[in-house]
Design an enzyme around this catalytic site. Structure first.
Site, PDB file in Angstrom:
ATOM      1  CG  HIS A 107      16.537   2.643  -7.494  1.00  0.00           C
ATOM      2  ND1 HIS A 107      17.458   3.512  -8.024  1.00  0.00           N
ATOM      3  CD2 HIS A 107      16.261   1.740  -8.483  1.00  0.00           C
ATOM      4  CE1 HIS A 107      17.740   3.159  -9.275  1.00  0.00           C
ATOM      5  NE2 HIS A 107      17.007   2.102  -9.582  1.00  0.00           N
TER       6      HIS A 107
ATOM      7  NE  ARG B  77      22.450  -0.626  -8.520  1.00  0.00           N
ATOM      8  CZ  ARG B  77      21.571  -0.832  -9.491  1.00  0.00           C
ATOM      9  NH1 ARG B  77      21.187  -2.060  -9.796  1.00  0.00           N
ATOM     10  NH2 ARG B  77      21.046   0.182 -10.163  1.00  0.00           N
ATOM     11  CG  HIS B  78      18.247  -0.952  -5.646  1.00  0.00           C
ATOM     12  ND1 HIS B  78      18.905   0.245  -5.710  1.00  0.00           N
ATOM     13  CD2 HIS B  78      18.083  -1.375  -6.927  1.00  0.00           C
ATOM     14  CE1 HIS B  78      19.131   0.561  -6.981  1.00  0.00           C
ATOM     15  NE2 HIS B  78      18.647  -0.413  -7.741  1.00  0.00           N
TER      16      HIS B  78
ATOM     17  CG  MET C 236       0.710  14.263   4.721  1.00  0.00           C
ATOM     18  SD  MET C 236      -0.133  13.568   6.155  1.00  0.00           S
ATOM     19  CE  MET C 236      -1.836  13.973   5.746  1.00  0.00           C
TER      20      MET C 236
ATOM     21  CG  ASP D  10      -3.599  18.379   5.536  1.00  0.00           C
ATOM     22  OD1 ASP D  10      -3.945  18.235   4.340  1.00  0.00           O
ATOM     23  OD2 ASP D  10      -2.713  19.182   5.897  1.00  0.00           O
TER      24      ASP D  10
ATOM     25  CB  CYS E 145      -0.630  17.375   3.536  1.00  0.00           C
ATOM     26  SG  CYS E 145       1.145  17.435   3.218  1.00  0.00           S
ATOM     27  N   GLY E 146      -1.044  19.550   1.701  1.00  0.00           N
ATOM     28  CA  GLY E 146      -0.886  20.632   0.728  1.00  0.00           C
ATOM     29  C   GLY E 146       0.311  20.391  -0.177  1.00  0.00           C
ATOM     30  CB  THR E 147       3.830  20.666   0.314  1.00  0.00           C
ATOM     31  OG1 THR E 147       3.977  20.186   1.670  1.00  0.00           O
ATOM     32  CG2 THR E 147       3.553  22.171   0.330  1.00  0.00           C
TER      33      THR E 147
END
Ligand code: RB5
Length: 149
Positions: free
Chosen positions: A98, A132-133, A71, A8, A65-67
């Site tokens: 993982h 295992r993941h 998103m 953005d 995006c900002g943080t």
């Protein structure tokens, strides 16, 4: 690797920088916008990138995006997408090893540009560990198709 990028207005500068860095590193980059500083809605770009990854037209997605939070929330609404918001290299590595994350979400207002570059590089270079993941990732993916979530 074919990578879809989106941002953005808060992330556009960082996204443009990442696009150049990734292309220089030999990746095929699809820039899904935004393309300027005008205020836009992050879900539009998150969904565009997430849908490309889910459809297989891009192998991975990177959203800024900002943080990175908005998103990430939006991208994870698209079935088949495992989006991870990462703040440090260990998270970028572990979300691949993982969680088999296929979309990386970054916060341009909370991290330095050089850190964003490092996180993207780590995310793209780190393989899924499997083992295992596999079972744990399969349980998350099954929840998308079961009626009770
Ligand atoms: C836009 O101001 C900001 O809300 C957005 O970039 C993002 O941080 C949302 O999660």
């Amino acid at each position: 690797m074919k990578i879809a990028l989106g941002a953005d207005h808060a992330g556009v500068e960082a996204k443009d920088r990442l696009a150049s860095r990734l292309a220089e590193a030999g990746h095929e980059v699809e820039d899904c916008g935004t393309h300027g500083g005008e205020s836009v809605d992050y879900p539009d770009y998150a969904l565009a990138v997430a849908r490309r990854v889910a459809a297989g037209t891009a192998e991975r997605g990177i959203l800024v995006c900002g943080t990175g939070i908005g998103m990430c929330i939006a991208a994870n609404k698209v079935p088949g997408v495992r989006a991870a918001k990462c703040n440090d290299p260990a998270e970028a590595e572990l979300c691949r090893q993982h969680n088999d994350a296929n979309v990386l979400c970054l916060g341009a207002r909370v991290l330095d540009p050089t850190v964003l570059d490092e996180l993207a590089r780590t995310f793209l270079e780190t393989p899924f560990e499997g083992g295992r993941h596999e079972r744990r990732v399969a349980k998350m993916m099954d929840a998308e198709t079961s009626r009770s979530g």
